[in-house]
Design an enzyme around this catalytic site. Structure first.
Site, PDB file in Angstrom:
ATOM      1  N   LYS A  80       6.344   6.302   5.301  1.00 17.71           N
ATOM      2  CA  LYS A  80       5.192   6.549   4.425  1.00 17.71           C
ATOM      3  C   LYS A  80       3.918   6.685   5.264  1.00 17.71           C
ATOM      4  CE  LYS A  80       2.917   4.346   0.437  1.00 17.71           C
ATOM      5  NZ  LYS A  80       2.964   3.138  -0.436  1.00 17.71           N
ATOM      6  N   SER A 155       3.524   4.269  -5.158  1.00 21.60           N
ATOM      7  CA  SER A 155       2.852   5.109  -4.179  1.00 21.60           C
ATOM      8  C   SER A 155       3.754   5.636  -3.071  1.00 21.60           C
ATOM      9  CB  SER A 155       1.707   4.320  -3.545  1.00 21.60           C
ATOM     10  OG  SER A 155       2.199   3.161  -2.866  1.00 21.60           O
ATOM     11  N   SER A 179       5.493   0.062  -5.974  1.00 17.62           N
ATOM     12  CA  SER A 179       5.411   1.251  -5.127  1.00 17.62           C
ATOM     13  C   SER A 179       6.642   1.642  -4.328  1.00 17.62           C
ATOM     14  CB  SER A 179       4.219   1.129  -4.172  1.00 17.62           C
ATOM     15  OG  SER A 179       3.018   1.252  -4.888  1.00 17.62           O
TER      16      SER A 179
END
Length: 319
Positions: A80, A155, A179
Site C-alpha cells: 500500500k 483504504s 481498511s
C-alpha cells in the site's frame, strides 16, 4: 505455465521457486505481464519497482548456489502506498507528496524482504488512507476487478484489487476501522488486522494516530496470512507500541488434547449489525465447535463497566 503462476498463492510460489520448478524471474515477469494486461481497467497499481526483475535474478542465483533462503524467497509482493519503500515512490495518495521517495523501507517491508520477498509495486489508496474507497486526485479511482463499476473498498482497496486480479499474490495494507478487512471482503480475498503492536508501524503514514493504527498482510489464502504474519510480528525497538515477543503460530503447533480456543461476538460497535451477518457468524462458530474447538460468545467491557463491542461486524479471535 506463466499465466498459471498468477493464480497460485504465495506459499505455493515459494515452494515452486525453492524446488527450482520455476524461477523467481518467471514468477515476477508473469505478474508484471498481468499488470500490463489488466491494470489499465482496474487502476490498482500506482508505481512499479523497476528493480523487481533484478532482485528476482539475485533470488535465482541464491537458489542456484544452494544458499539458505527465507520462506518467501523470490515471491513478489505489493505494498500500500502509505508504507515507505526505499528508492520507490511513496506518495500517500496525495498531490502534496507527489514524487516523494523514501531512503529506507518501513520495518514491515524490510521484514518481507528479509523473508525473501521481492517488492513488485505500490498500490492505490484514498488520500492519507482516510476513506472507505480508494480514490484520490493524484492517481484516480481503483475499480473492483470483479465488477469495474464497483469499488474494491478502502483504504487498502488498491492492494485488495491487485491481489484479487492476479497482479500480486500477497501484500501489505493498513487498517484503522476497516481498511484491510473491508477491501478483502469486497474483492473476495483474505486479510488480517493483527492485534495492535504485533507488527511495528515504523515507516508508515500517518504517524500521529499510530496508537490506533494496524498493519497487516493481505492474500488469497489463510496460510499466506499465517506465513506473512509470522515474519512481520515482533518489536523493532522504534515503535513504542510494538513490544510483544510472543511467538505466533495461528494454532498450527497445538498439542493433542489442547483445543484451540475461539471467542466470537456480534454486538454493535460503530453501528448496528445486520441479522444476516449475526446468523452467518453464529453458524461459523457452530462449525468450529463441531471441529473440536472450544468456542464461546464473548464481550469486551468498557472501563466504566458497560458492555463495549469493538466491531460493527461480527468477529472472532483465537488463542
Amino acid at each position: 505455465m506463466n499465466s498459471e503462476l498468477t493464480r497460485y498463492d504465495a506459499t505455493r510460489l515459494a515452494e515452486l521457486i525453492r524446488t527450482r520448478e520455476v524461477s523467481s524471474v518467471e514468477v515476477v515477469q508473469a505478474h508484471l505481464d498481468r499488470i500490463g494486461a489488466v491494470d489499465s481497467q482496474v487502476n490498482a497499481i500506482v508505481t512499479i519497482d523497476e528493480s523487481a526483475l533484478a532482485a528476482a535474478k539475485e533470488a535465482d542465483k541464491a537458489i542456484g548456489a544452494g544458499r539458505e533462503v527465507g520462506p518467501l524467497h523470490g515471491v513478489p509482493f505489493t505494498v500500500k502506498d502509505s508504507i515507505d519503500t526505499a528508492g520507490v515512490a511513496t506518495q500517500r495518495g496525495s498531490p502534496i507528496f507527489k514524487g516523494r521517495t523514501p531512503d529506507t523501507d518501513a520495518v514491515s517491508v524490510a521484514r518481507m524482504k528479509k523473508a525473501g520477498g521481492v517488492l513488485l509495486a505500490k498500490t492505490n489508496l484514498p488520500e492519507f488512507s482516510y476513506w472507505i474507497e480508494s480514490d484520490n486526485l493524484l492517481c484516480g479511482r481503483t475499480n473492483n476487478p470483479w465488477d469495474l463499476t464497483r469499488t474494491p473498498g478502502g483504504s487498502s482497496g488498491g492492494e485488495s484489487a491487485a491481489i484479487a486480479a492476479g497482479m500480486s499474490p500477497i501484500g501489505l495494507g493498513t487498517d484503522l476501522a476497516i481498511s484491510v478487512r473491508g477491501p478483502a471482503a469486497q474483492t473476495g480475498i483474505s486479510s488480517l488486522k493483527a492485534t495492535h503492536g504485533r507488527v511495528p508501524m515504523t515507516g508508515i503514514w500517518p504517524r500521529a494516530p499510530r496508537r490506533f493504527w494496524h498493519v497487516g498482510p493481505m492474500a488469497r489464502s489463510i496460510r499466506d496470512l499465517t506465513l506473512a504474519f509470522s515474519q512481520l510480528s515482533g518489536p523493532d525497538g522504534q515503535d513504542a507500541f510494538a513490544t510483544s515477543t510472543a511467538a505466533f503460530d495461528a494454532g498450527m503447533g497445538r498439542q493433542p488434547g489442547r483445543p484451540l480456543r475461539v471467542g466470537w461476538m456480534t454486538g454493535p460497535g460503530f453501528g448496528p449489525v445486520d441479522a444476516e451477518v449475526r446468523a452467518t457468524v453464529a453458524s461459523a462458530a457452530d462449525a468450529l465447535r463441531g471441529l473440536g474447538m472450544h468456542v464461546e460468545e464473548v464481550g469486551i467491557r468498557h472501563s466504566k463497566g458497560t458492555s463495549l463491542w469493538t466491531s460493527s461486524t461480527a468477529c472472532m479471535s483465537w488463542r
